[in-house]
Design a protein around this motif. Sequence first.
Motif, short mmCIF file in Angstrom:
data_model
loop_
_atom_site.label_atom_id
_atom_site.label_comp_id
_atom_site.label_asym_id
_atom_site.label_seq_id
_atom_site.Cartn_x
_atom_site.Cartn_y
_atom_site.Cartn_z
N LEU A 3 0.78 -1.22 0.02
CA LEU A 3 0.07 0.27 0.10
C LEU A 3 0.89 1.18 -0.11
O LEU A 3 0.49 2.26 -0.81
N ILE A 4 1.79 1.25 0.78
CA ILE A 4 2.85 2.32 0.81
C ILE A 4 4.21 1.98 0.52
O ILE A 4 4.85 1.12 0.89
N SER A 5 4.82 2.82 -0.51
CA SER A 5 6.23 2.38 -1.04
C SER A 5 6.85 3.81 -1.23
O SER A 5 6.30 4.81 -1.00
N ILE A 6 8.23 3.74 -1.30
CA ILE A 6 9.11 4.85 -1.25
C ILE A 6 9.85 4.76 -2.70
O ILE A 6 10.27 3.87 -3.03
N LYS A 7 9.72 5.88 -3.33
CA LYS A 7 10.38 6.09 -4.50
C LYS A 7 11.40 6.99 -4.92
O LYS A 7 11.12 8.25 -4.29
N ARG A 8 12.54 6.95 -5.61
CA ARG A 8 13.49 7.88 -5.74
C ARG A 8 13.45 8.36 -7.18
O ARG A 8 13.58 7.23 -7.94
N GLU A 9 13.45 9.41 -7.39
CA GLU A 9 13.33 10.12 -8.97
C GLU A 9 14.34 11.16 -9.12
O GLU A 9 14.35 12.00 -8.14
N THR A 10 15.44 10.97 -9.93
CA THR A 10 16.10 12.16 -10.40
C THR A 10 15.81 13.03 -11.86
O THR A 10 15.40 12.30 -12.75
N LYS A 11 16.03 14.37 -11.57
CA LYS A 11 15.40 15.24 -12.56
C LYS A 11 16.64 16.25 -12.81
O LYS A 11 17.34 16.72 -11.94
N GLN A 12 16.75 16.78 -14.23
CA GLN A 12 17.66 17.86 -14.39
C GLN A 12 16.79 19.15 -14.30
O GLN A 12 15.88 19.29 -14.73
N GLU A 13 17.18 20.03 -13.39
CA GLU A 13 16.64 21.21 -13.01
C GLU A 13 17.77 22.47 -13.01
O GLU A 13 19.02 22.20 -12.77
N SER A 14 17.08 23.46 -13.19
CA SER A 14 18.18 24.79 -13.29
C SER A 14 17.98 25.34 -11.87
O SER A 14 16.97 25.59 -11.38
N ARG A 26 21.43 18.04 -11.13
CA ARG A 26 20.58 16.63 -11.16
C ARG A 26 20.13 16.98 -9.92
O ARG A 26 20.71 16.67 -8.84
N VAL A 27 18.78 16.93 -9.52
CA VAL A 27 18.03 16.93 -8.35
C VAL A 27 17.51 15.60 -8.09
O VAL A 27 16.72 15.14 -8.83
N THR A 28 17.56 14.99 -6.92
CA THR A 28 16.95 13.71 -6.59
C THR A 28 16.02 13.82 -5.58
O THR A 28 15.92 14.55 -4.63
N TYR A 29 14.73 13.52 -5.73
CA TYR A 29 13.52 13.42 -4.94
C TYR A 29 13.40 12.28 -4.23
O TYR A 29 13.23 11.14 -5.22
N ILE A 30 12.80 11.93 -2.99
CA ILE A 30 12.39 10.77 -2.50
C ILE A 30 11.10 11.04 -1.88
O ILE A 30 10.64 12.19 -1.21
N LYS A 31 10.23 10.34 -2.42
CA LYS A 31 8.72 10.41 -2.39
C LYS A 31 7.90 9.32 -1.94
O LYS A 31 8.40 8.27 -2.02
N LYS A 32 7.21 9.72 -0.92
CA LYS A 32 6.21 8.52 -0.47
C LYS A 32 4.95 8.32 -1.29
O LYS A 32 4.20 9.48 -1.85
N GLN A 33 4.71 7.09 -1.75
CA GLN A 33 3.39 6.99 -2.68
C GLN A 33 2.55 5.82 -1.76
O GLN A 33 2.87 5.07 -1.21
N HIS A 43 12.20 13.96 0.87
CA HIS A 43 13.51 14.79 1.12
C HIS A 43 13.95 14.93 -0.57
O HIS A 43 13.47 14.54 -1.26
N LYS A 44 14.77 15.96 -0.57
CA LYS A 44 15.19 16.21 -2.23
C LYS A 44 16.74 16.88 -1.84
O LYS A 44 16.91 17.65 -0.75
N TYR A 45 17.43 16.29 -2.71
CA TYR A 45 18.91 16.65 -2.51
C TYR A 45 19.60 16.98 -3.85
O TYR A 45 19.09 16.47 -4.94
N ARG A 46 20.63 17.55 -4.15
CA ARG A 46 21.48 17.80 -5.32
C ARG A 46 22.84 17.45 -5.23
O ARG A 46 23.40 17.60 -3.86
N GLU A 47 23.44 17.06 -6.22
CA GLU A 47 24.91 16.72 -6.17
C GLU A 47 25.59 18.16 -6.73
O GLU A 47 25.03 18.66 -8.02
#
Length: 63
Positions: A3-14, A26-33, A43-47
């Motif tokens: 029912l509940i899962s955690i997903k990590r997604e990376t996007k290119q952002e300015s 590149r910004v990585t988002y950790i989302k609860k689904q 959480h969101k973080y960048r390198e």
Amino acid sequence: MKLISIKRETKQESRFTKKMGTLSTRVTYIKKQFLNIPVSTIHKYRETYYGEIKDCEDCVLAR
């Protein structure tokens, strides 16, 4: 079926910082689904250019 899962997604952002100005990173988002529907961002973080990991609270979106 989970029912509940955690997903990590990376996007290119300015992003904008005071020291470097506008940069594309590149910004990585950790989302609860819940049933594969995104509920909240945990959480969101960048390198950085030098390979360090920083929290996105340090920089402001450039729009």
